[in-house]
Write a protein that holds these residues in place. Structure first.
Motif, mmCIF file in Angstrom:
data_model
loop_
_atom_site.group_PDB
_atom_site.id
_atom_site.type_symbol
_atom_site.label_atom_id
_atom_site.label_comp_id
_atom_site.label_asym_id
_atom_site.label_seq_id
_atom_site.Cartn_x
_atom_site.Cartn_y
_atom_site.Cartn_z
ATOM 1 N N GLY A 26 12.398 0.133 9.132
ATOM 2 C CA GLY A 26 12.855 -0.974 8.308
ATOM 3 C C GLY A 26 11.883 -1.410 7.240
ATOM 4 O O GLY A 26 12.224 -2.248 6.401
ATOM 5 N N LYS A 27 10.675 -0.883 7.243
ATOM 6 C CA LYS A 27 9.676 -1.283 6.248
ATOM 7 C C LYS A 27 9.800 -0.436 4.982
ATOM 8 O O LYS A 27 10.163 0.742 5.028
ATOM 9 N N LYS A 28 9.476 -1.073 3.853
ATOM 10 C CA LYS A 28 9.515 -0.418 2.549
ATOM 11 C C LYS A 28 8.090 -0.315 2.015
ATOM 12 O O LYS A 28 7.363 -1.319 1.989
ATOM 13 N N GLY A 29 7.695 0.885 1.597
ATOM 14 C CA GLY A 29 6.328 1.075 1.138
ATOM 15 C C GLY A 29 6.237 1.847 -0.158
ATOM 16 O O GLY A 29 7.114 2.660 -0.489
ATOM 17 N N LEU A 30 5.154 1.603 -0.885
ATOM 18 C CA LEU A 30 4.851 2.297 -2.137
ATOM 19 C C LEU A 30 3.598 3.130 -1.953
ATOM 20 O O LEU A 30 2.596 2.638 -1.420
ATOM 21 N N VAL A 31 3.650 4.392 -2.408
ATOM 22 C CA VAL A 31 2.485 5.273 -2.362
ATOM 23 C C VAL A 31 2.183 5.756 -3.775
ATOM 24 O O VAL A 31 3.010 6.404 -4.410
ATOM 25 N N ILE A 32 0.987 5.424 -4.249
ATOM 26 C CA ILE A 32 0.531 5.861 -5.567
ATOM 27 C C ILE A 32 -0.667 6.785 -5.377
ATOM 28 O O ILE A 32 -1.656 6.399 -4.746
ATOM 29 N N GLY A 33 -0.584 8.008 -5.887
ATOM 30 C CA GLY A 33 -1.736 8.895 -5.829
ATOM 31 C C GLY A 33 -1.479 10.285 -5.289
ATOM 32 O O GLY A 33 -2.416 11.070 -5.127
ATOM 33 N N VAL A 34 -0.220 10.636 -5.025
ATOM 34 C CA VAL A 34 0.065 12.001 -4.575
ATOM 35 C C VAL A 34 0.025 12.945 -5.774
ATOM 36 O O VAL A 34 0.686 12.713 -6.782
ATOM 37 N N ASP A 58 6.854 -4.049 1.705
ATOM 38 C CA ASP A 58 6.096 -4.374 2.913
ATOM 39 C C ASP A 58 4.665 -3.850 2.877
ATOM 40 O O ASP A 58 3.777 -4.451 3.493
ATOM 41 N N PHE A 59 4.434 -2.745 2.185
ATOM 42 C CA PHE A 59 3.076 -2.219 2.085
ATOM 43 C C PHE A 59 2.943 -1.322 0.860
ATOM 44 O O PHE A 59 3.945 -0.842 0.302
ATOM 45 N N ALA A 60 1.707 -1.136 0.430
ATOM 46 C CA ALA A 60 1.441 -0.266 -0.719
ATOM 47 C C ALA A 60 0.086 0.394 -0.544
ATOM 48 O O ALA A 60 -0.876 -0.236 -0.088
ATOM 49 N N LEU A 61 0.032 1.664 -0.907
ATOM 50 C CA LEU A 61 -1.201 2.444 -0.858
ATOM 51 C C LEU A 61 -1.627 2.829 -2.262
ATOM 52 O O LEU A 61 -0.848 3.413 -3.015
ATOM 53 N N HIS A 62 -2.868 2.502 -2.612
ATOM 54 C CA HIS A 62 -3.472 2.872 -3.894
ATOM 55 C C HIS A 62 -4.494 3.971 -3.611
ATOM 56 O O HIS A 62 -5.504 3.745 -2.944
ATOM 57 N N SER A 63 -4.202 5.184 -4.071
ATOM 58 C CA SER A 63 -5.086 6.319 -3.796
ATOM 59 C C SER A 63 -5.358 7.092 -5.078
ATOM 60 O O SER A 63 -5.122 8.299 -5.168
ATOM 61 N N ARG A 81 1.240 -7.511 -8.617
ATOM 62 C CA ARG A 81 2.677 -7.271 -8.654
ATOM 63 C C ARG A 81 3.279 -7.244 -7.253
ATOM 64 O O ARG A 81 4.416 -7.669 -7.046
ATOM 65 N N ALA A 82 2.516 -6.740 -6.277
ATOM 66 C CA ALA A 82 3.028 -6.653 -4.918
ATOM 67 C C ALA A 82 3.174 -8.041 -4.279
ATOM 68 O O ALA A 82 4.067 -8.255 -3.446
ATOM 69 N N GLU A 83 2.321 -8.977 -4.667
ATOM 70 C CA GLU A 83 2.277 -10.276 -4.001
ATOM 71 C C GLU A 83 3.634 -10.964 -3.964
ATOM 72 O O GLU A 83 4.061 -11.457 -2.919
#
Length: 255
Positions: A7-15, A87-92, A130-132
């Motif tokens: 049920g969580k929505k996440g963003l992944v930046i850096g692939v 719900d979450f975001a990864l900055h890579s 932006r995520a806040e």
């Protein structure tokens, strides 16, 4: 079967490709039940990233060059339209111009230093901002660091102070956003052979040193980093914020 990120929505930046640390994290997020938005750098990178995103059933796949005005905003605008929350975001992502990365910190140019800081650190701040508003029920943000933030690492050069700034930023954001229920942590993996790492001189020697020095006497994998990332964005880590989490086989505890 209930999965920890169902049920969580996440963003992944850096692939960038299948060897990217961010891809190991994205795979772990998806395996734990999350729906993902995934970005690629530009049209040249898209053929390497889109098939990976499609294999993870990502409903949102967008370009994101954080130096391009409006690119990061476009990603968050799409997430807001499609999901209404995050719900979450990864900055890579990290970058330093080759001339500055391969030279002494003493000799780095003002332009190179500023560009490295903007891409590697300030874009994480912009992502957090932006995520806040999309994390009105709380959430988790992750950045990607390295041991060079703490100690001088041969040939890591300019990225040592840049990663130190990223870790300080992680702590500051964790304090500022805690009132909104948003946790902010940084992952610090051992050396992993990725496309980004290929820009560091003598990287093979760095990996050999890690194997010899780390108590585990082996290299970290992207799947192991992904497992830690999935834990940190889950509700099980709701009391973990402002931390630097090492996934390096114990390398950081040895003088």
């Amino acid at each position: 079967m209930h999965l920890p990120l169902s049920g969580k929505k996440g963003l992944v930046i850096g692939v960038a490709n299948e060897t990217s640390i961010a891809y190991g994290c994205a795979r772990a997020f998806r395996d734990a039940g999350a729906d993902l938005a995934l970005t690629y750098f530009d049209a040249k990178a898209e053929p390497f990233v889109r098939p990976l995103a499609e294999a993870l059933s990502c409903p949102i796949i967008l370009p994101c060059n954080v130096e391009k005005p409006g690119a990061l905003d476009a990603v968050f605008d799409q997430i807001e339209r499609d999901w209404g929350r995050l719900d979450f975001a990864l900055h890579s992502i990290a970058f330093a111009p080759a001339a500055d990365l391969h030279g002494r910190v003493t000799d780095c140019s003002p332009e190179g230093f500023a560009r490295a800081m903007d891409i590697s650190v300030h874009s994480f701040i912009r992502m957090a901002k932006r995520a806040e508003k999309l994390m009105d029920k709380g959430g988790a943000l992750l950045s990607m660091s390295y041991y060079g933030a703490e100690k001088v690492v041969d040939h890591y050069n300019l990225m040592c102070p840049v990663k130190a700034a990223l870790e300080a930023t992680t702590r500051s954001l964790s304090a500022e956003l805690s009132g909104s229920g948003i946790r902010v942590n940084s992952l610090s993996p051992g050396p992993i052979k990725t496309r980004a790492a290929s820009g560091i001189a003598h990287f093979d020697a760095l990996m050999e040193k890690a194997v010899a020095k780390a108590p585990s006497h082996r290299l970290t994998t992207i799947d192991e980093v992904g497992a830690m990332a999935a834990f940190l964005v889950s509700d099980s880590a709701r009391s973990v914020t402002g931390d630097i989490l090492y996934i390096d086989g114990g390398y950081h505890v040895i003088d």
